[in-house]
Motif scaffolding. Structure first.
Motif, PDB file in Angstrom:
ATOM      1  N   VAL A  32      22.952  -0.438  50.753  1.00  0.00           N
ATOM      2  CA  VAL A  32      21.656   0.245  50.656  1.00  0.00           C
ATOM      3  C   VAL A  32      20.974  -0.090  49.331  1.00  0.00           C
ATOM      4  CG1 VAL A  32      20.519   2.497  50.463  1.00  0.00           C
ATOM      5  CG2 VAL A  32      22.230   2.120  52.240  1.00  0.00           C
ATOM      6  N   LEU A  33      21.741  -0.046  48.232  1.00  0.00           N
ATOM      7  CA  LEU A  33      21.166  -0.368  46.926  1.00  0.00           C
ATOM      8  C   LEU A  33      20.637  -1.795  46.885  1.00  0.00           C
ATOM      9  CD1 LEU A  33      23.706   1.361  44.507  1.00  0.00           C
ATOM     10  CD2 LEU A  33      21.244   1.760  44.541  1.00  0.00           C
ATOM     11  N   MET A  34      21.416  -2.740  47.433  1.00  0.00           N
ATOM     12  CA  MET A  34      20.982  -4.130  47.445  1.00  0.00           C
ATOM     13  C   MET A  34      19.705  -4.294  48.271  1.00  0.00           C
ATOM     14  SD  MET A  34      23.064  -7.506  48.821  1.00  0.00           S
ATOM     15  CE  MET A  34      23.051  -6.903  50.517  1.00  0.00           C
ATOM     16  N   LYS A  35      19.689  -3.704  49.456  1.00  0.00           N
ATOM     17  CA  LYS A  35      18.530  -3.816  50.338  1.00  0.00           C
ATOM     18  C   LYS A  35      17.277  -3.238  49.669  1.00  0.00           C
ATOM     19  CE  LYS A  35      19.228  -2.655  54.640  1.00  0.00           C
ATOM     20  NZ  LYS A  35      19.074  -3.853  55.525  1.00  0.00           N
ATOM     21  N   CYS A  36      17.417  -2.062  49.071  1.00  0.00           N
ATOM     22  CA  CYS A  36      16.272  -1.386  48.453  1.00  0.00           C
ATOM     23  C   CYS A  36      15.772  -2.133  47.215  1.00  0.00           C
ATOM     24  CB  CYS A  36      16.645   0.045  48.084  1.00  0.00           C
ATOM     25  SG  CYS A  36      16.897   1.138  49.503  1.00  0.00           S
ATOM     26  N   LEU A  37      16.700  -2.574  46.381  1.00  0.00           N
ATOM     27  CA  LEU A  37      16.303  -3.257  45.142  1.00  0.00           C
ATOM     28  C   LEU A  37      15.590  -4.570  45.434  1.00  0.00           C
ATOM     29  CD1 LEU A  37      16.448  -3.333  42.004  1.00  0.00           C
ATOM     30  CD2 LEU A  37      18.579  -4.627  42.259  1.00  0.00           C
ATOM     31  N   TYR A  38      16.168  -5.387  46.300  1.00  0.00           N
ATOM     32  CA  TYR A  38      15.567  -6.695  46.585  1.00  0.00           C
ATOM     33  C   TYR A  38      14.237  -6.568  47.313  1.00  0.00           C
ATOM     34  CZ  TYR A  38      19.927  -9.058  45.230  1.00  0.00           C
ATOM     35  OH  TYR A  38      21.003  -9.533  44.530  1.00  0.00           O
TER      36      TYR A  38
ATOM     37  N   THR B  87      38.158   6.239  53.026  1.00  0.00           N
ATOM     38  CA  THR B  87      36.860   6.915  53.157  1.00  0.00           C
ATOM     39  C   THR B  87      35.953   6.556  51.990  1.00  0.00           C
ATOM     40  OG1 THR B  87      37.916   8.770  54.302  1.00  0.00           O
ATOM     41  CG2 THR B  87      35.729   9.160  53.396  1.00  0.00           C
ATOM     42  N   ARG B  88      36.489   6.571  50.786  1.00  0.00           N
ATOM     43  CA  ARG B  88      35.681   6.253  49.599  1.00  0.00           C
ATOM     44  C   ARG B  88      35.253   4.780  49.596  1.00  0.00           C
ATOM     45  NH1 ARG B  88      36.577  10.426  45.431  1.00  0.00           N
ATOM     46  NH2 ARG B  88      37.877  12.023  46.391  1.00  0.00           N
ATOM     47  N   LEU B  89      36.131   3.912  50.104  1.00  0.00           N
ATOM     48  CA  LEU B  89      35.761   2.495  50.239  1.00  0.00           C
ATOM     49  C   LEU B  89      34.574   2.340  51.188  1.00  0.00           C
ATOM     50  CD1 LEU B  89      39.250   0.740  50.475  1.00  0.00           C
ATOM     51  CD2 LEU B  89      37.487   0.239  48.797  1.00  0.00           C
ATOM     52  N   ALA B  90      34.612   3.081  52.290  1.00  0.00           N
ATOM     53  CA  ALA B  90      33.512   3.025  53.264  1.00  0.00           C
ATOM     54  C   ALA B  90      32.217   3.532  52.630  1.00  0.00           C
ATOM     55  CB  ALA B  90      33.867   3.856  54.498  1.00  0.00           C
ATOM     56  N   TYR B  91      32.308   4.654  51.914  1.00  0.00           N
ATOM     57  CA  TYR B  91      31.122   5.192  51.228  1.00  0.00           C
ATOM     58  C   TYR B  91      30.558   4.167  50.240  1.00  0.00           C
ATOM     59  CZ  TYR B  91      32.477   9.922  52.831  1.00  0.00           C
ATOM     60  OH  TYR B  91      32.789  11.023  53.577  1.00  0.00           O
ATOM     61  N   GLY B  92      31.456   3.575  49.445  1.00  0.00           N
ATOM     62  CA  GLY B  92      31.021   2.617  48.430  1.00  0.00           C
ATOM     63  C   GLY B  92      30.357   1.393  49.039  1.00  0.00           C
ATOM     64  N   ALA B  93      30.894   0.932  50.169  1.00  0.00           N
ATOM     65  CA  ALA B  93      30.313  -0.237  50.831  1.00  0.00           C
ATOM     66  C   ALA B  93      28.902   0.058  51.343  1.00  0.00           C
ATOM     67  CB  ALA B  93      31.216  -0.681  51.987  1.00  0.00           C
TER      68      ALA B  93
ATOM     69  N   ALA C  66      15.543   0.201  36.813  1.00  0.00           N
ATOM     70  CA  ALA C  66      15.858   1.519  36.251  1.00  0.00           C
ATOM     71  C   ALA C  66      16.288   2.480  37.365  1.00  0.00           C
ATOM     72  CB  ALA C  66      14.644   2.075  35.507  1.00  0.00           C
ATOM     73  N   LEU C  67      15.594   2.438  38.478  1.00  0.00           N
ATOM     74  CA  LEU C  67      15.948   3.298  39.613  1.00  0.00           C
ATOM     75  C   LEU C  67      17.292   2.880  40.191  1.00  0.00           C
ATOM     76  CD1 LEU C  67      14.871   5.658  41.290  1.00  0.00           C
ATOM     77  CD2 LEU C  67      13.763   4.003  42.808  1.00  0.00           C
ATOM     78  N   HIS C  68      17.532   1.586  40.217  1.00  0.00           N
ATOM     79  CA  HIS C  68      18.819   1.072  40.696  1.00  0.00           C
ATOM     80  C   HIS C  68      19.956   1.579  39.815  1.00  0.00           C
ATOM     81  CE1 HIS C  68      22.098  -1.954  40.868  1.00  0.00           C
ATOM     82  NE2 HIS C  68      21.775  -2.029  42.142  1.00  0.00           N
ATOM     83  N   ARG C  69      19.776   1.530  38.484  1.00  0.00           N
ATOM     84  CA  ARG C  69      20.832   2.002  37.570  1.00  0.00           C
ATOM     85  C   ARG C  69      21.084   3.493  37.758  1.00  0.00           C
ATOM     86  NH1 ARG C  69      18.237  -1.667  34.045  1.00  0.00           N
ATOM     87  NH2 ARG C  69      16.960   0.012  33.167  1.00  0.00           N
ATOM     88  N   LYS C  70      20.027   4.246  37.959  1.00  0.00           N
ATOM     89  CA  LYS C  70      20.167   5.692  38.165  1.00  0.00           C
ATOM     90  C   LYS C  70      21.041   5.991  39.386  1.00  0.00           C
ATOM     91  CE  LYS C  70      17.569   9.582  40.038  1.00  0.00           C
ATOM     92  NZ  LYS C  70      16.238  10.101  40.456  1.00  0.00           N
ATOM     93  N   TRP C  71      20.724   5.342  40.503  1.00  0.00           N
ATOM     94  CA  TRP C  71      21.468   5.621  41.729  1.00  0.00           C
ATOM     95  C   TRP C  71      22.831   4.964  41.731  1.00  0.00           C
ATOM     96  CZ3 TRP C  71      20.820   9.523  44.659  1.00  0.00           C
ATOM     97  CH2 TRP C  71      19.566  10.120  44.741  1.00  0.00           C
ATOM     98  N   GLU C  72      22.980   3.861  41.007  1.00  0.00           N
ATOM     99  CA  GLU C  72      24.297   3.243  40.870  1.00  0.00           C
ATOM    100  C   GLU C  72      25.263   4.222  40.185  1.00  0.00           C
ATOM    101  OE1 GLU C  72      25.694  -1.151  39.529  1.00  0.00           O
ATOM    102  OE2 GLU C  72      24.712   0.056  37.977  1.00  0.00           O
TER     103      GLU C  72
ATOM    104  N   GLU D 106      13.545   7.627  47.400  1.00  0.00           N
ATOM    105  CA  GLU D 106      13.024   7.327  46.056  1.00  0.00           C
ATOM    106  C   GLU D 106      12.596   5.862  45.930  1.00  0.00           C
ATOM    107  OE1 GLU D 106      14.603   8.643  42.425  1.00  0.00           O
ATOM    108  OE2 GLU D 106      15.250  10.601  43.177  1.00  0.00           O
ATOM    109  N   PHE D 107      13.386   4.960  46.489  1.00  0.00           N
ATOM    110  CA  PHE D 107      12.988   3.551  46.452  1.00  0.00           C
ATOM    111  C   PHE D 107      11.739   3.321  47.298  1.00  0.00           C
ATOM    112  CE2 PHE D 107      17.204   2.447  44.724  1.00  0.00           C
ATOM    113  CZ  PHE D 107      16.868   1.402  43.868  1.00  0.00           C
ATOM    114  N   ASP D 108      11.654   4.019  48.419  1.00  0.00           N
ATOM    115  CA  ASP D 108      10.528   3.846  49.333  1.00  0.00           C
ATOM    116  C   ASP D 108       9.205   4.293  48.708  1.00  0.00           C
ATOM    117  OD1 ASP D 108       9.587   2.981  51.834  1.00  0.00           O
ATOM    118  OD2 ASP D 108       9.586   5.016  52.633  1.00  0.00           O
ATOM    119  N   THR D 109       9.284   5.220  47.745  1.00  0.00           N
ATOM    120  CA  THR D 109       8.069   5.744  47.103  1.00  0.00           C
ATOM    121  C   THR D 109       7.822   5.128  45.722  1.00  0.00           C
ATOM    122  OG1 THR D 109       9.350   7.643  46.279  1.00  0.00           O
ATOM    123  CG2 THR D 109       8.154   7.945  48.342  1.00  0.00           C
TER     124      THR D 109
END
Length: 217
Positions: free
Chosen positions: A16-22, A5-11, A36-42, A69-72
Motif C-alpha cells: 500500500v505504501l509503495m502504491k500510494c507513494l509512487y 500474521t504480522r508478516l502478512a500485515y507488513g506485506a 514526509a507522509l510516507h515516513r509518517k505512515w512507515e 491521507e495519501f489520496d488527499t
C-alpha cells in the motif's frame, strides 16, 4: 501464527505504501510532502507490527487512514507518462539492485508503476492448480494453494476496498485475472522464476493505461 500474521500485515502495508507513494510523489504540489507522509505512515506501520496488540480491526483501520491521507495529498494537474516496472522479484523491488529505477523515472518526468509484492505469493499458490491438472501432483496441493489465495484476498480486502473508493488509486490485481490475460500468450506451465506471471503483469499494466514497461532482470 503471531509471526505469520504480522508478516502478512507488513506485506500489505509495504504494498500500500509503495502504491500510494509512487502514484502521488510525481505530482506533489509541495516538494517532499509525499516522502514526509510516507515516513509518517512507515513509522506507524512499524510500531503496529512490532507492538503487543496487533489486532486485525486496527490493521484495517490503519490501511483505510493511510490510503485516505495519501489520496488527499495536494497535487498538481500535470499528466505524465506512466511507466511500469516488472521483472525478477529482487531486482524489481530493491532500489539498491535496480539503481533506484523509480527515482530515475521520476527525475526524467515519468510516473513509475510497480505491481504488488504479494501478487508473487499468489502466483506461487495459483501454480499448484496447473501442477495437479497436468503434472500428476496430489490434489491437496491445489486445495491448499487455493486456500492460500483466499487467505490473501481476505487480508487485503479492506485495503482493496479503500483503494477502489479512492480518487487516485486502483485496487490490487486478482491473480486469476492475470492468468487469464497471460494465457493466450504463454502457457501456465511456464513457472520457472516469474514464469507466466511476468506476462500477466505486463498485460495488467497495459489494461491499466500503463503502455510503457521496463522489464528488469
Amino acid at each position: 501464527p503471531k509471526l505469520a500474521t504480522r508478516l502478512a500485515y507488513g506485506a500489505v502495508f509495504g504494498d500500500v505504501l509503495m502504491k500510494c507513494l509512487y502514484r502521488m510523489r510525481p505530482y506533489e504540489s509541495v516538494k517532499g510532502s509525499a516522502n514526509a507522509l510516507h515516513r509518517k505512515w512507515e513509522r506507524r506501520c512499524m510500531e503496529f507490527v512490532s507492538g503487543k496488540h496487533a489486532g486485525f480491526a486496527q490493521f484495517n483501520r490503519i490501511c483505510r487512514q493511510m490510503i485516505r491521507e495519501f489520496d488527499t495529498l495536494p497535487i498538481t494537474n500535470e499528466k505524465k507518462p506512466r511507466v511500469g516496472i516488472v521483472g525478477e522479484i529482487l531486482v524489481k523491488f530493491l532500489p539498491a539492485a535496480n539503481n533506484h529505477l523509480a527515482e530515475l523515472l521520476e527525475a526524467e518526468g515519468a510516473e513509475p508503476v510497480v505491481p504488488d509484492l504479494i501478487d508473487f505469493i499468489s502466483y506461487c499458490f495459483y501454480n499448484q492448480n496447473f501442477k495437479v491438472d497436468n503434472l500428476g501432483f496430489k490434489k491437496s496441493k491445489a486445495f491448499f494453494g487455493n486456500i492460500g489465495i483466499k487467505a490473501i484476498d481476505w487480508v487485503r480486502k479492506t485495503a482493496n476496498e479503500a483503494l477502489a473508493e479512492s480518487r487516485h488509486f486502483h485496487p490490487t490485481a486478482d491473480i486469476r485475472d492475470l492468468a487469464k490475460m497471460a494465457r493466450p500468450i504463454v502457457s501456465e506451465g511456464n513457472q520457472t522464476g516469474e514464469g507466466w506471471f511476468l506476462t500477466g503483469e505486463m498485460m495488467e499494466l497495459i489494461h491499466d493505461d500503463v503502455p510503457n514497461i521496463v522489464c528488469i532482470q
